[in-house]
Enzyme design. Structure first.
Site, PDB file in Angstrom:
ATOM      1  N   ASP A   1       5.298  -4.493   8.974  1.00  0.00           N
ATOM      2  CA  ASP A   1       6.681  -4.029   8.894  1.00  0.00           C
ATOM      3  C   ASP A   1       7.574  -4.926   8.069  1.00  0.00           C
ATOM      4  OD1 ASP A   1       6.976  -6.250  10.673  1.00  0.00           O
ATOM      5  OD2 ASP A   1       8.849  -5.360  11.392  1.00  0.00           O
TER       6      ASP A   1
ATOM      7  N   ASP B   1      -0.252  -6.838  11.499  1.00  0.00           N
ATOM      8  CA  ASP B   1       0.649  -7.982  11.488  1.00  0.00           C
ATOM      9  C   ASP B   1       1.170  -8.133  12.917  1.00  0.00           C
ATOM     10  OD1 ASP B   1       2.559  -9.963  10.395  1.00  0.00           O
ATOM     11  OD2 ASP B   1       4.028  -8.443  10.941  1.00  0.00           O
TER      12      ASP B   1
ATOM     13  N   ASP C   1       4.626  -8.491   4.470  1.00  0.00           N
ATOM     14  CA  ASP C   1       3.455  -7.619   4.589  1.00  0.00           C
ATOM     15  C   ASP C   1       3.240  -6.744   3.355  1.00  0.00           C
ATOM     16  OD1 ASP C   1       3.063  -8.525   7.223  1.00  0.00           O
ATOM     17  OD2 ASP C   1       4.527  -7.090   7.967  1.00  0.00           O
TER      18      ASP C   1
END
Length: 733
Positions: A628, A433, A632
């Site tokens: 994080d 991400d 996600d």
């Protein structure tokens, strides 16, 4: 079945979908066995998740009733019941139960070992060993004995069978040896004292109970990700009714209700903006670090934050239909979709246990025919069982896991369990991400173009705003030693910019359209500068006074230290690196170029991230996902290996397999290396554990190893397993 447990599936209106709690599972092979049993029933398609202890069952028209399914599962030695949402409390109860068993097993096991090593020739010591080992065997070891009995009913074997076989062989032989050593008068001991193995049985149970507790502890956290995710939503909603504002619990909101959302408040449910404009922080859903401007007609999602402005919103989706609830479902489905991982020991024990039992039986019969006495037949048969006793086998996984995870904790790497290690060694694609993972996740002032007064005047005008970009400008001015002048007459136009008087200067800060609406001239050179900044993935905005745009400022999400090095190290490990982001493509491509990532997928929502992971897995990729944020969570759960940056949200951490307690991306590389090293150590341990047994069993069957030597060989295998595991303490990262 209750109505809450059954609902029509969108794919097929003739199908029903039910969730069942599965009772009696102790390992991945148990889950596979229950799943196979359910899928044998006509019109049934089932998926059993050992981690959550649940079965997701789809029933076609004409499928058996719940009672028929339950009977089929019970015939295999397990049980099912209607799902109840008390998984967290049940997990805590199971964890406490194993802790109580540990409190019995370890003190008594160690005491039994000490007594057996130092004073076994003394009568009191032999009886003391018996008294201390008995509660360890039958209380602490009861789940293993019960599991073995269940397997025996269905003529199958697993790790529990091997544990029960080995410990009960050592225990029962020791009881027989203790009683047979009594002289014929009273309770005194005869001169001939056969060896006892109470300490072996007790220590085996102690170590295995510790391993089972670690497993239960990790398993119990699976449902917490979903619970914490749902807790992120608003608790109350401000409802407009009859020209009045009423606060009601968010669960009471109905579709069509009109809601008012003030600055700083969470939007209660999904809806459509009717009035007002505001910048909405959607980072918890999209990962986009820059707030999104919302106005009449725009869609907004529940649990996102209104950073400025007042919004009047019509509720369009509530309860289980909101984006937040859908993400929670994605997490649950992704966790459930993982095929249960059978432990190596379970797979081998299915063959090993019957073979050992057969060898012991043949040994007993053969020696009885040769020797003619029960004792002559019993000793070599028991030696076979003791040499096969899974002491080292039981230590193989827990010992390496304890040392490896302990070393990982020292390095800031938290690993969930042995199954994760097995998956991590096969990872060949790492997906990152962007926001908060590759980048810091907060806006910083990066560029100032134009008149030197642009920054101080912009900082002065923005000092009264709570907008994230405004804070970045004020903080950036302070970092550069620029003093922000005092502003008066501050006015904010949500979604466009701010206007204020600094002295006798009328200053505008905001979008280009904001200055155009005020009929400010925009020089071509500044326009070109803004285009260049935006092409580099920055967010550009304008500063103007005296009827003219005088400067362009740009903010951006800064790269984390060490990100390019981490990506290069992953390439060196042979892994492909992919970046997923909710940001626009220009921003994503700029970050990818800087870090060294070749492939990006931009402007993706949470469900798109999950789909991208699935597409990669469909290409036979073994995928590790690094993230994080709340957004996600589903992708972390769907990936073969989920790695959460510990500085992020609890939901991401709970949905992941590995947690990095620091934000340093070098930890991703270290986590994969440590996982591979630890799993390799487990494989080596299992080799040594079975190696000793396989080599020594023929000697025991031929009568060349008495139970004492068998016990010594068993101890040697345990020592080698422990020594091999301790090498992990030297892992450097």
């Amino acid at each position: 079945m209750s109505d809450t447990a059954v609902h029509d599936t969108p794919a097929d209106e003739a199908q029903r979908e039910i969730r069942l709690d599965v009772l009696g599972m102790t390992c991945g092979s148990c889950a596979a066995r229950v799943e196979k049993t359910l899928n044998k029933q006509t019109g049934v398609k089932a998926s059993v998740n050992f981690a959550t202890g649940e079965a997701l069952v789809r029933l076609a028209e004409g499928a058996p009733t719940f009672e028929v399914l339950r009977q089929a599962v019970q015939d295999r030695g397990y049980d099912v019941r209607e799902h109840v949402d008390e998984a967290e409390e049940a997990a805590r109860r199971e964890e406490r139960a194993w802790l109580r068993r540990l409190a019995v097993a370890w003190p008594l096991g160690i005491a039994t070992m000490v007594v057996s090593m130092l004073w076994m020739d003394e009568a009191w010591a032999r009886w003391a060993a018996f008294l201390m080992a008995t509660p360890v065997e039958f209380y602490a070891g009861w789940p293993f004995l019960k599991g073995a009995a269940i397997r025996a009913r269905s003529f199958t074997a697993n790790m529990d069978t091997l544990i029960a076989l080995g410990t009960m062989s050592a225990y029962l032989y020791s009881v027989w040896a203790l009683l047979s050593s009594l002289d014929e008068v009273g309770m005194g001991m005869s001169m001939d004292l056969p060896a006892l193995y109470f300490e072996s049985a007790a220590i085996i149970i102690a170590f295995l109970a510790l391993g089972r507790w670690l497993e239960v502890r990790a398993k119990g956290r699976a449902s917490q990700a979903i619970k914490r995710l749902l807790e992120m939503g608003a608790k109350e909603a401000r409802v407009l009714r009859n020209d009045k504002e009423l606060k009601v619990p968010v669960d009471a909101v109905k579709v069509g209700w009109i809601l008012k959302v003030l600055p700083g408040e969470k939007i209660p449910v999904d809806g459509r903006v009717l009035e007002g404009t505001a910048a909405v922080d959607e980072s918890m859903l999209t990962g986009e670090s820059v707030p999104v401007e919302k106005g009449p007609g725009d869609e907004v999602a529940g649990a996102t934050v209104n950073t400025d402005g007042v919004l009047v919103v019509e509720a369009t989706r509530v309860g289980q239909d909101t984006a937040l609830a859908q993400i929670a479902r994605l997490v649950a489905e992704a966790q459930g979709s993982k095929a249960p991982i059978q432990r190596l020991a379970d797979r081998v024990s299915g063959i090993f246990v019957p073979v050992v039992m057969a060898i012991a039986a043949v040994t007993a019969v053969a020696w009885y025919l040769v020797d003619g006495t029960v004792e002559g037949a019993l000793v070599p048969a028991v030696a076979v069982l003791i040499i096969a006793c899974p002491c080292a086998l039981g230590l193989a996984t827990p010992a390496a896991l304890m040392v490896g995870t302990g070393r990982g904790a020292q390095l800031g790497i938290l690993i969930r369990g042995a199954e994760i290690l097995e998956r991590s060694r096969r990872v060949n694609t790492v997906v990152f991400d962007k926001t908060g993972t590759l980048t810091e996740g907060r806006m910083r002032l990066e560029d100032v173009v134009g008149d030197e007064r642009a920054l101080p005047l912009a900082a002065g005008a923005e000092a009264g705003s709570e907008h994230p970009i405004a804070r970045a400008v004020v903080e950036g001015a302070l970092e550069r030693g620029v003093q922000a002048p005092t502003a008066t007459g501050f006015r904010s136009t949500a979604g466009l910019g701010v206007r204020a008087w600094i002295g006798d200067v009328d200053v505008l800060v905001g979008r280009r359209a904001f200055l155009a609406d005020a009929e400010f001239d925009v020089p071509a050179d500044l326009d070109a500068a803004a285009d260049r900044l935006e092409a580099r993935g920055k967010t550009a905005f304008w500063v103007g006074w005296d009827g003219r745009a005088q400067g362009v400022l740009a903010v951006g999400d800064t790269m984390k230290d060490g990100a390019p090095e981490a990506v290069a190290a992953l390439h060196a490990l042979g892994a492909d690196v992919v970046m997923l982001t909710g940001d626009n493509r220009a921003t994503g491509e700029a970050i990818a170029r800087e870090v060294g990532i070749d492939r990006i997928v931009a402007e993706v929502r949470p469900e798109d991230k999950v789909e991208e992971i699935r597409l990669l897995q469909g290409e036979d990729k073994v995928v590790a996902m690094v993230g994080d944020g709340i957004n996600d969570g589903p992708a972390l759960a769907q990936a073969d290996l989920g790695i959460a940056i510990g500085t992020g949200t609890d939901v991401a951490i709970e949905a992941s397999d590995i947690t990095l307690m620091r934000g340093d991306l070098a930890g991703v590389v270290s986590a994969i290396r440590l996982s591979r090293r630890t799993f390799k150590t487990i494989e080596e341990n299992l080799f040594w554990a079975f190696g000793y047994n396989v080599a020594a069993i023929p000697l025991a069957a031929l009568g060349l190893l008495n139970p004492i030597i068998a016990g010594a060989a068993m101890a040697m295998s345990s020592v080698s397993v422990l020594a091999n595991s301790l090498r992990l303490r030297r892992f450097k990262g």
